[in-house]
Design an enzyme around this catalytic site. Structure first.
Site, PDB file in Angstrom:
ATOM      1  CG  ASP A 133     -24.110  54.348 -20.283  1.00 31.28           C
ATOM      2  OD1 ASP A 133     -23.518  55.157 -19.550  1.00 31.28           O
ATOM      3  OD2 ASP A 133     -25.295  54.013 -20.098  1.00 31.28           O
TER       4      ASP A 133
ATOM      5  CB  THR B 199     -17.934  53.680 -14.071  1.00 35.39           C
ATOM      6  OG1 THR B 199     -16.990  52.690 -14.467  1.00 35.39           O
ATOM      7  CG2 THR B 199     -19.181  52.965 -13.546  1.00 35.39           C
TER       8      THR B 199
HETATM    9  N1  AG3 Z   1     -22.659  56.149 -16.817  1.00 30.81           N
HETATM   10  C1  AG3 Z   1     -21.960  56.879 -15.838  1.00 30.81           C
HETATM   11  C2  AG3 Z   1     -21.323  58.140 -16.249  1.00 30.81           C
HETATM   12  C3  AG3 Z   1     -20.285  58.523 -15.273  1.00 30.81           C
HETATM   13  C4  AG3 Z   1     -20.802  59.228 -14.078  1.00 30.81           C
HETATM   14  N2  AG3 Z   1     -19.681  59.639 -13.293  1.00 30.81           N
HETATM   15  C5  AG3 Z   1     -19.743  60.241 -12.105  1.00 30.81           C
HETATM   16  N3  AG3 Z   1     -20.866  60.548 -11.583  1.00 30.81           N
HETATM   17  N4  AG3 Z   1     -18.637  60.505 -11.487  1.00 30.81           N
HETATM   18  C6  AG3 Z   1     -24.022  56.407 -16.702  1.00 30.81           C
HETATM   19  C7  AG3 Z   1     -24.871  55.283 -16.374  1.00 30.81           C
HETATM   20  C8  AG3 Z   1     -26.216  55.624 -16.880  1.00 30.81           C
HETATM   21  N5  AG3 Z   1     -26.595  54.778 -17.934  1.00 30.81           N
END
Ligand code: AG3
Length: 281
Positions: A162, A164
């Protein structure tokens, strides 16, 4: 009165925005710039380096979809590793499965865990117990997931990334070397899942990650889902080790979960992909 908005800009000037009432918190952590906003209609918004991580209202459209398809496809997921996910939403969904005996979350940025605990209603109680080391089935490690996976003696049934975006700091999490470490640390039957970016706006990153995973895993699946707050559809990649069929899930276990976004009875709809992307994969 001036209307305020937070907009995340994707490549080619595509934006995803929320009307916001105010910014509640802002800091530069050791790794990234972190902001929390109060939105008009979606609760609080967590932003890292200008990119939307989640909104409280609708975060399950990401966390349910990242976690439950692989958990329900694995026959008996007991040991689970989460890399990233400092807000706690992913681990919260993992722990809803009573097959899970031990889940480890390795988050590089303590600042994300702290801010999520203080400001967000995503997994407050869980983060509190993790910080106090009072959660019997889970452990929080503040550290580099790449290094952790390379060095650990633990073995896992499911590994969930999970992170970025597959651009910038998290890039290493989408490399062939990293996939090799993950494959090695999976049990004989194992599933690996990662978010893989916007289908339309990070198509090349999705293709690169897919190709690298194909070199390592026994089988690789892609799927997509509309996530609230991201430039949807959003893509996910699943790497399989051994004899597990990701197209089939355990509907009995699914029933007990009572999900809101991911529909286990329509598991096959996950595999929807624009035709031009499918042809490139
Ligand atoms: N992880 C982020 C996913 C990527 C989002 N990317 C974007 N908005 N450009 C999610 C964190 C939540 N647990």
């Amino acid at each position: 009165e001036q209307e305020r908005a937070f907009i995340e800009w994707y490549p080619r000037g595509y934006g995803v925005g929320f009307k916001v009432k105010r910014r509640l918190f802002e800091t530069q952590t050791e790794y990234q710039r972190l902001e929390i906003y109060e939105t008009e209609g979606f609760g609080k918004l967590l932003v890292l380096d200008g990119t939307v991580q989640l909104v409280e209202v609708g975060e399950e459209s990401y966390h349910e979809v990242l976690v439950h398809p692989v958990m329900l496809a694995h026959p008996n997921p007991r040991k689970v590793l989460v890399i990233g996910g400092g807000d706690g939403g992913t681990l919260r969904e993992v722990l809803r499965h009573d097959t899970v005996e031990k889940a480890i979350m390795v988050e590089i940025d303590e600042g994300v865990v702290e801010a999520s605990y203080l400001y967000l209603d995503v997994a407050k109680d869980l983060l509190d117990r993790l910080i106090k080391k009072e959660e019997p089935r889970a452990e929080l490690i503040i550290g580099d997931g790449v290094k952790y996976l390379r060095e650990t003696d633990e073995r896992f049934d499911v590994i969930i990334v999970d992170s970025t975006d597959p651009v910038g700091p998290a890039k290493l999490l989408f490399s062939e070397e990293f996939y090799r470490d993950a494959y090695e640390k999976l049990n004989e039957k194992g599933l690996y899942v990662t978010q893989a970016g916007s289908v339309y706006l990070f198509t090349n990153e999705l293709l690169d990650a897919y190709k690298a995973m194909k070199k390592v895993f026994d089988r690789v699946y892609y799927f997509s889902f509309p996530v609230i707050g991201y430039a949807s559809p959003w893509s996910f990649l699943v790497g399989v080790k051994g004899d597990v069929d990701f197209t089939r899930i355990d509907l009995e276990r699914a029933k007990k979960l009572d999900l809101y976004y991911y529909d286990p009875e329509r598991h096959e709809t996950l595999f929807q992909m624009p035709r031009y992307v499918r042809k490139l994969l």
